[in-house]
Write a protein that holds these residues in place. Structure first.
Motif, PDB file in Angstrom:
ATOM      1  N   GLN A 203       2.639  48.397   2.472  1.00 38.89           N
ATOM      2  CA  GLN A 203       1.989  47.100   2.996  1.00 38.89           C
ATOM      3  C   GLN A 203       0.477  47.039   1.875  1.00 38.89           C
ATOM      4  OE1 GLN A 203       2.321  44.953   5.568  1.00 38.89           O
ATOM      5  NE2 GLN A 203       0.304  44.258   4.381  1.00 38.89           N
ATOM      6  N   ALA A 204       0.226  48.278   1.366  1.00 39.77           N
ATOM      7  CA  ALA A 204      -0.237  48.600   0.059  1.00 39.77           C
ATOM      8  C   ALA A 204       0.182  47.648  -1.026  1.00 39.77           C
ATOM      9  CB  ALA A 204      -1.020  49.760   0.037  1.00 39.77           C
ATOM     10  N   PHE A 205       1.051  47.987  -1.209  1.00 38.17           N
ATOM     11  CA  PHE A 205       2.199  47.291  -2.425  1.00 38.17           C
ATOM     12  C   PHE A 205       1.937  46.072  -2.266  1.00 38.17           C
ATOM     13  CE2 PHE A 205       5.561  46.432  -5.374  1.00 38.17           C
ATOM     14  CZ  PHE A 205       4.753  46.682  -6.258  1.00 38.17           C
ATOM     15  N   GLU A 206       2.934  45.848  -0.977  1.00 39.70           N
ATOM     16  CA  GLU A 206       2.395  44.151  -1.232  1.00 39.70           C
ATOM     17  C   GLU A 206       1.269  43.456  -0.662  1.00 39.70           C
ATOM     18  OE1 GLU A 206       5.710  42.606   1.967  1.00 39.70           O
ATOM     19  OE2 GLU A 206       5.817  44.298   3.053  1.00 39.70           O
ATOM     20  N   ASP A 207      -0.180  43.896  -0.408  1.00 41.76           N
ATOM     21  CA  ASP A 207      -0.483  43.348  -0.658  1.00 41.76           C
ATOM     22  C   ASP A 207      -1.411  42.661  -1.888  1.00 41.76           C
ATOM     23  OD1 ASP A 207      -1.013  43.039   2.039  1.00 41.76           O
ATOM     24  OD2 ASP A 207      -2.668  44.924   2.082  1.00 41.76           O
ATOM     25  N   ARG A 208      -0.883  43.042  -3.052  1.00 36.52           N
ATOM     26  CA  ARG A 208      -0.820  42.747  -4.794  1.00 36.52           C
ATOM     27  C   ARG A 208      -0.216  41.508  -4.466  1.00 36.52           C
ATOM     28  NH1 ARG A 208      -1.465  48.192  -4.199  1.00 36.52           N
ATOM     29  NH2 ARG A 208      -3.046  49.821  -5.143  1.00 36.52           N
ATOM     30  N   PHE A 209       0.123  41.228  -3.601  1.00 32.72           N
ATOM     31  CA  PHE A 209       1.151  39.751  -4.054  1.00 32.72           C
ATOM     32  C   PHE A 209       0.788  38.762  -3.847  1.00 32.72           C
ATOM     33  CE2 PHE A 209       4.264  42.715  -5.850  1.00 32.72           C
ATOM     34  CZ  PHE A 209       4.799  42.609  -6.771  1.00 32.72           C
ATOM     35  N   ARG A 210       1.069  37.717  -4.465  1.00 31.33           N
ATOM     36  CA  ARG A 210       1.221  35.935  -3.568  1.00 31.33           C
ATOM     37  C   ARG A 210       2.093  35.898  -3.130  1.00 31.33           C
ATOM     38  NH1 ARG A 210       1.827  31.812  -1.165  1.00 31.33           N
ATOM     39  NH2 ARG A 210      -0.203  29.981  -1.057  1.00 31.33           N
ATOM     40  N   HIS A 211       2.518  36.103  -2.209  1.00 34.63           N
ATOM     41  CA  HIS A 211       4.105  35.615  -1.274  1.00 34.63           C
ATOM     42  C   HIS A 211       4.095  34.346  -1.697  1.00 34.63           C
ATOM     43  CE1 HIS A 211       4.959  39.967   1.122  1.00 34.63           C
ATOM     44  NE2 HIS A 211       3.313  39.704  -0.437  1.00 34.63           N
ATOM     45  N   VAL A 212       5.695  34.041  -2.030  1.00 35.71           N
ATOM     46  CA  VAL A 212       6.429  32.511  -2.101  1.00 35.71           C
ATOM     47  C   VAL A 212       7.894  32.403  -1.178  1.00 35.71           C
ATOM     48  CG1 VAL A 212       6.728  30.739  -3.465  1.00 35.71           C
ATOM     49  CG2 VAL A 212       4.199  31.737  -3.998  1.00 35.71           C
ATOM     50  N   LYS A 213       7.886  32.054  -0.302  1.00 39.63           N
ATOM     51  CA  LYS A 213       9.274  31.894   0.139  1.00 39.63           C
ATOM     52  C   LYS A 213       9.836  30.742  -0.746  1.00 39.63           C
ATOM     53  CE  LYS A 213      12.027  32.611   4.154  1.00 39.63           C
ATOM     54  NZ  LYS A 213      11.789  32.184   5.848  1.00 39.63           N
ATOM     55  N   LEU A 214      11.108  31.030  -0.960  1.00 36.34           N
ATOM     56  CA  LEU A 214      11.959  30.173  -1.816  1.00 36.34           C
ATOM     57  C   LEU A 214      13.762  29.783  -0.645  1.00 36.34           C
ATOM     58  CD1 LEU A 214      11.937  30.763  -5.713  1.00 36.34           C
ATOM     59  CD2 LEU A 214      10.095  29.030  -3.986  1.00 36.34           C
ATOM     60  N   GLU A 215      14.243  28.566  -0.295  1.00 35.90           N
ATOM     61  CA  GLU A 215      15.101  28.239   0.494  1.00 35.90           C
ATOM     62  C   GLU A 215      15.671  27.624  -0.783  1.00 35.90           C
ATOM     63  OE1 GLU A 215      15.851  29.379   2.889  1.00 35.90           O
ATOM     64  OE2 GLU A 215      13.603  30.166   3.730  1.00 35.90           O
ATOM     65  N   TYR A 216      16.989  27.527   0.045  1.00 34.20           N
ATOM     66  CA  TYR A 216      18.663  26.378  -0.911  1.00 34.20           C
ATOM     67  C   TYR A 216      17.325  25.151  -0.546  1.00 34.20           C
ATOM     68  CZ  TYR A 216      21.551  31.028  -0.911  1.00 34.20           C
ATOM     69  OH  TYR A 216      22.096  32.045  -0.961  1.00 34.20           O
ATOM     70  N   LEU A 217      18.387  24.387  -1.695  1.00 31.95           N
ATOM     71  CA  LEU A 217      17.862  23.406  -1.725  1.00 31.95           C
ATOM     72  C   LEU A 217      18.666  22.571  -0.945  1.00 31.95           C
ATOM     73  CD1 LEU A 217      18.663  22.408  -5.367  1.00 31.95           C
ATOM     74  CD2 LEU A 217      16.161  22.869  -4.540  1.00 31.95           C
ATOM     75  N   PRO A 218      17.977  21.097   0.087  1.00 33.77           N
ATOM     76  CA  PRO A 218      18.185  20.803   1.393  1.00 33.77           C
ATOM     77  C   PRO A 218      19.843  20.347   0.321  1.00 33.77           C
ATOM     78  CG  PRO A 218      16.307  19.906   0.603  1.00 33.77           C
ATOM     79  CD  PRO A 218      17.014  20.810  -0.409  1.00 33.77           C
TER      80      PRO A 218
END
Length: 310
Positions: A203-218
């Motif tokens: 958790q401490a390491f993940e908190d150092r990032f801004r998370h952005v989720k990408l999906e396949y294109l429609p």
């Protein structure tokens, strides 16, 4: 020890100063001719809708502009690494890319001591920067592909350098040098959550990032993209829709563990290019590209799916 009397290899080339121009939310840096600034060519990244009426490019560039590191999450083939490359190319930022695995060690990121020949002919030990150290010195972007495939000891090398900009540091244990990271230095990582051979990030390491989720294109967007990047006439729309739908089936097979090779939009476009001027039929173009592309253990499944669905 100073770098000038103990390091070997090309001297660091710091990034240029921020200009008044912006790409998304991120200032474009002055072009200093750095050889690690990527060239994405004509195949540009498709800006996808994200939360709050913003695109994924706007969200990522905003995070980088605010001094944040970014973690791009999603299945293989959605363009996570390409998005980082695209942003760097448009903002004159050098990109240092490392694909992580359980065999990646701290030294692969930081650098190592090497035996080299000095001017007098004698053999001496000199320090050689790794991608993390070099990106930190220059103000570049360190792209860590498959961050959740690295073990905890390797990831621990990143903790201090990914603190807030005013407190972050980078220490090279082998030499005792402390590097003050350039103000433009950022870390972008990619992750394929939940896939075999990956670890849970603490958790401490993940908190150092801004998370952005990408999906396949429609599907409709990917169909339009194929026409934009090929010379196919719109009279072939039915064939292109079948191709994109077929790519979606292969992606489902990958997610379900039936197929070990992900299928990207770039591969879909390459198939379509071989359909131009009736050079190949849809089925032949797909078979030609995909059978050569996938792992040998997947060839039978791909051949069967091509014959049944195309």
């Amino acid at each position: 020890m100073t770098r000038s009397d103990a390091a070997v290899g090309p001297d660091p080339t710091p990034v240029g100063e921020p200009t008044d121009e912006r790409f998304g939310e991120l200032p474009v840096l002055a072009d200093v001719g750095h050889d690690r600034v990527p060239d994405v060519g004509p195949d540009e990244y498709y800006h996808r809708d994200a939360a709050g009426g913003r695109t994924d490019v706007e969200v990522v560039t905003r995070a980088l502009a605010l001094g944040m590191n970014v973690l791009l999450k999603g299945p293989p083939g959605v363009g996570k690494s390409y998005l980082a490359k695209y942003v760097c190319s448009r903002t004159n930022r050098p990109l240092y890319r490392v694909t992580l695995s359980e065999t990646t060690f701290r030294e692969d990121l930081l650098g190592n001591l090497q035996l080299v020949s000095a001017d007098g002919g004698e053999t001496v030990t000199r320090w050689v920067d790794g991608p993390l150290t070099r990106a930190a010195r220059e103000g570049g972007v360190l792209l860590l592909d498959e961050i959740n495939a690295a073990d905890a000891n390797t990831v621990a090398a990143l903790n201090a350098v990914m603190e807030a900009p005013e407190t972050r540091t980078l220490t090279v244990p082998q030499t005792g040098e402390t590097v003050a990271p350039h103000e433009q230095f950022r870390v972008v990582a990619t992750a394929n959550p939940g896939y075999q051979g990956t670890y849970e990030l603490n958790q401490a390491f993940e908190d150092r990032f801004r998370h952005v989720k990408l999906e396949y294109l429609p599907t409709a967007v990917e169909v339009d993209l194929v026409f934009q990047r090929t010379d196919l006439d719109r009279s072939r729309e039915d064939a292109v829709e079948r191709l994109v739908s077929f790519a979606g089936r292969l992606r489902e097979a990958y997610v379900d563990g039936e197929l070990s090779t992900p299928i990207t939009t770039r591969e879909v476009v390459r198939i379509a290019r071989f359909m131009e001027d009736d050079f190949m039929s849809l089925r032949d173009a797909a078979r030609s590209e995909l059978v050569a592309r996938v792992d040998e253990y997947d060839e039978t499944l791909v051949r069967t799916l091509v014959d049944k669905r195309l």
